[in-house]
Design a protein around this motif. Structure first.
Motif, PDB file in Angstrom:
ATOM      1  N   LEU A   1      -7.064  -0.495  -1.160  1.00  0.00           N
ATOM      2  CA  LEU A   1      -7.422  -1.023   0.156  1.00  0.00           C
ATOM      3  C   LEU A   1      -8.404  -2.187   0.055  1.00  0.00           C
ATOM      4  N   GLU A   2      -9.359  -2.072  -0.867  1.00  0.00           N
ATOM      5  CA  GLU A   2     -10.334  -3.149  -1.039  1.00  0.00           C
ATOM      6  C   GLU A   2      -9.660  -4.390  -1.633  1.00  0.00           C
ATOM      7  N   LYS A   3      -8.813  -4.184  -2.632  1.00  0.00           N
ATOM      8  CA  LYS A   3      -8.109  -5.299  -3.268  1.00  0.00           C
ATOM      9  C   LYS A   3      -7.226  -6.032  -2.255  1.00  0.00           C
ATOM     10  N   ALA A   4      -6.618  -5.280  -1.333  1.00  0.00           N
ATOM     11  CA  ALA A   4      -5.748  -5.876  -0.310  1.00  0.00           C
ATOM     12  C   ALA A   4      -6.545  -6.484   0.849  1.00  0.00           C
TER      13      ALA A   4
ATOM     14  N   LEU B   1       0.833  -1.196   0.000  1.00  0.00           N
ATOM     15  CA  LEU B   1       0.000   0.000   0.000  1.00  0.00           C
ATOM     16  C   LEU B   1       0.869   1.248   0.000  1.00  0.00           C
ATOM     17  N   HIS B   2       0.226   2.383  -0.169  1.00  0.00           N
ATOM     18  CA  HIS B   2       0.875   3.675  -0.005  1.00  0.00           C
ATOM     19  C   HIS B   2       0.670   4.121   1.448  1.00  0.00           C
ATOM     20  N   PRO B   3       1.592   4.896   2.000  1.00  0.00           N
ATOM     21  CA  PRO B   3       1.374   5.428   3.351  1.00  0.00           C
ATOM     22  C   PRO B   3       0.044   6.183   3.476  1.00  0.00           C
ATOM     23  N   THR B   4      -0.364   6.866   2.414  1.00  0.00           N
ATOM     24  CA  THR B   4      -1.650   7.568   2.443  1.00  0.00           C
ATOM     25  C   THR B   4      -2.800   6.583   2.647  1.00  0.00           C
ATOM     26  N   ASP B   5      -2.673   5.384   2.086  1.00  0.00           N
ATOM     27  CA  ASP B   5      -3.704   4.361   2.267  1.00  0.00           C
ATOM     28  C   ASP B   5      -3.837   3.996   3.748  1.00  0.00           C
ATOM     29  N   VAL B   6      -2.704   3.934   4.434  1.00  0.00           N
ATOM     30  CA  VAL B   6      -2.725   3.591   5.861  1.00  0.00           C
ATOM     31  C   VAL B   6      -3.384   4.716   6.659  1.00  0.00           C
ATOM     32  N   HIS B   7      -3.143   5.960   6.263  1.00  0.00           N
ATOM     33  CA  HIS B   7      -3.817   7.076   6.929  1.00  0.00           C
ATOM     34  C   HIS B   7      -5.324   7.005   6.692  1.00  0.00           C
ATOM     35  N   ALA B   8      -5.714   6.596   5.495  1.00  0.00           N
ATOM     36  CA  ALA B   8      -7.135   6.422   5.206  1.00  0.00           C
ATOM     37  C   ALA B   8      -7.721   5.329   6.098  1.00  0.00           C
TER      38      ALA B   8
ATOM     39  N   ALA C   1      -8.081  10.256  -6.795  1.00  0.00           N
ATOM     40  CA  ALA C   1      -7.043   9.686  -5.934  1.00  0.00           C
ATOM     41  C   ALA C   1      -7.659   8.899  -4.776  1.00  0.00           C
ATOM     42  N   VAL C   2      -8.782   9.380  -4.244  1.00  0.00           N
ATOM     43  CA  VAL C   2      -9.470   8.647  -3.174  1.00  0.00           C
ATOM     44  C   VAL C   2     -10.001   7.326  -3.716  1.00  0.00           C
ATOM     45  N   THR C   3     -10.563   7.347  -4.905  1.00  0.00           N
ATOM     46  CA  THR C   3     -11.063   6.114  -5.513  1.00  0.00           C
ATOM     47  C   THR C   3      -9.926   5.111  -5.698  1.00  0.00           C
ATOM     48  N   ALA C   4      -8.777   5.575  -6.172  1.00  0.00           N
ATOM     49  CA  ALA C   4      -7.620   4.684  -6.348  1.00  0.00           C
ATOM     50  C   ALA C   4      -7.168   4.122  -5.003  1.00  0.00           C
ATOM     51  N   CYS C   5      -7.154   4.958  -3.976  1.00  0.00           N
ATOM     52  CA  CYS C   5      -6.791   4.530  -2.619  1.00  0.00           C
ATOM     53  C   CYS C   5      -7.753   3.446  -2.144  1.00  0.00           C
ATOM     54  N   LEU C   6      -9.042   3.690  -2.296  1.00  0.00           N
ATOM     55  CA  LEU C   6     -10.045   2.721  -1.857  1.00  0.00           C
ATOM     56  C   LEU C   6      -9.955   1.428  -2.665  1.00  0.00           C
ATOM     57  N   ASP C   7      -9.662   1.542  -3.947  1.00  0.00           N
ATOM     58  CA  ASP C   7      -9.482   0.339  -4.772  1.00  0.00           C
ATOM     59  C   ASP C   7      -8.324  -0.506  -4.242  1.00  0.00           C
TER      60      ASP C   7
ATOM     61  N   GLY D   1     -11.252  -9.127   9.183  1.00  0.00           N
ATOM     62  CA  GLY D   1      -9.957  -9.802   9.196  1.00  0.00           C
ATOM     63  C   GLY D   1      -8.777  -8.846   9.147  1.00  0.00           C
ATOM     64  N   ALA D   2      -9.007  -7.676   8.567  1.00  0.00           N
ATOM     65  CA  ALA D   2      -7.931  -6.693   8.446  1.00  0.00           C
ATOM     66  C   ALA D   2      -7.553  -6.117   9.817  1.00  0.00           C
ATOM     67  N   ARG D   3      -8.514  -6.043  10.707  1.00  0.00           N
ATOM     68  CA  ARG D   3      -8.226  -5.533  12.056  1.00  0.00           C
ATOM     69  C   ARG D   3      -7.167  -6.392  12.737  1.00  0.00           C
ATOM     70  N   ALA D   4      -7.313  -7.700  12.621  1.00  0.00           N
ATOM     71  CA  ALA D   4      -6.353  -8.605  13.262  1.00  0.00           C
ATOM     72  C   ALA D   4      -4.959  -8.428  12.670  1.00  0.00           C
ATOM     73  N   LEU D   5      -4.881  -8.279  11.361  1.00  0.00           N
ATOM     74  CA  LEU D   5      -3.599  -8.070  10.686  1.00  0.00           C
ATOM     75  C   LEU D   5      -2.941  -6.779  11.157  1.00  0.00           C
TER      76      LEU D   5
END
Length: 162
Positions: free
Chosen positions: A87-90, A46-53, A79-85, A112-116
């Protein structure tokens, strides 16, 4: 009159030194937090911005929306749509449509992402717990009041970017 001037200068110098110490400590904290964010982003592709999201999605008292992320992150809609894409793909989030208005997209943190994330950020939680053990409940209340006040000041409305 000279004594009052000297006292004011000493107080001003002390205030500047205290502010400098705060600035250095905050920069160090931000640097350590950024290191954790960048490591998580790198590990997850991911991008660091994705983690902030993700942080906003996790911490927001209501369900986050793309518009809220756009405003919070200062990104364009695309850019938000790309970020969400990403995050969803991951597997970190899922999107849904509001039942009352299908145009409204809601963003949910995937269970499941919370546990990770919890595993990755456990060193932060453990360090925070050890640091908290060094302070009384009253002292921690003051620290939290300060951090809340600082976040409020930093989150105050700003002039639009150009």
């Amino acid at each position: 009159m000279g004594d009052a001037q000297t006292e004011t200068t000493v107080t001003d110098d002390r205030d500047r030194a205290d502010l400098q110490r705060f600035a250095v400590a905050l920069r160090r904290t931000i640097g350590e937090m950024n290191r954790l964010v960048h490591d998580f982003a790198s590990d997850e592709g991911l991008h660091p911005t994705d983690v902030h999201a993700l942080g906003l999605v996790l911490d927001h008292p209501d369900t986050a929306t793309p518009g809220l992320l756009r405003e919070y992150l200062g990104l364009s809609s695309g850019a938000v749509t790309a970020c969400l894409d990403r995050l969803e793909k991951a597997g970190h989030i899922r999107r849904s449509r509001a039942a009352d208005d299908r145009r409204v997209v809601r963003i949910h943190y995937a269970p499941g992402a919370r546990a990770l994330a919890r595993v990755h950020f456990m060193p932060l939680a453990e360090a925070a717990a050890r640091a908290c053990d060094r302070f009384s409940a009253d002292e921690l209340d003051i620290v939290l009041r300060y951090l809340d006040a600082l976040n409020e000041e930093l989150g105050a409305p700003r002039a639009p970017r150009r």
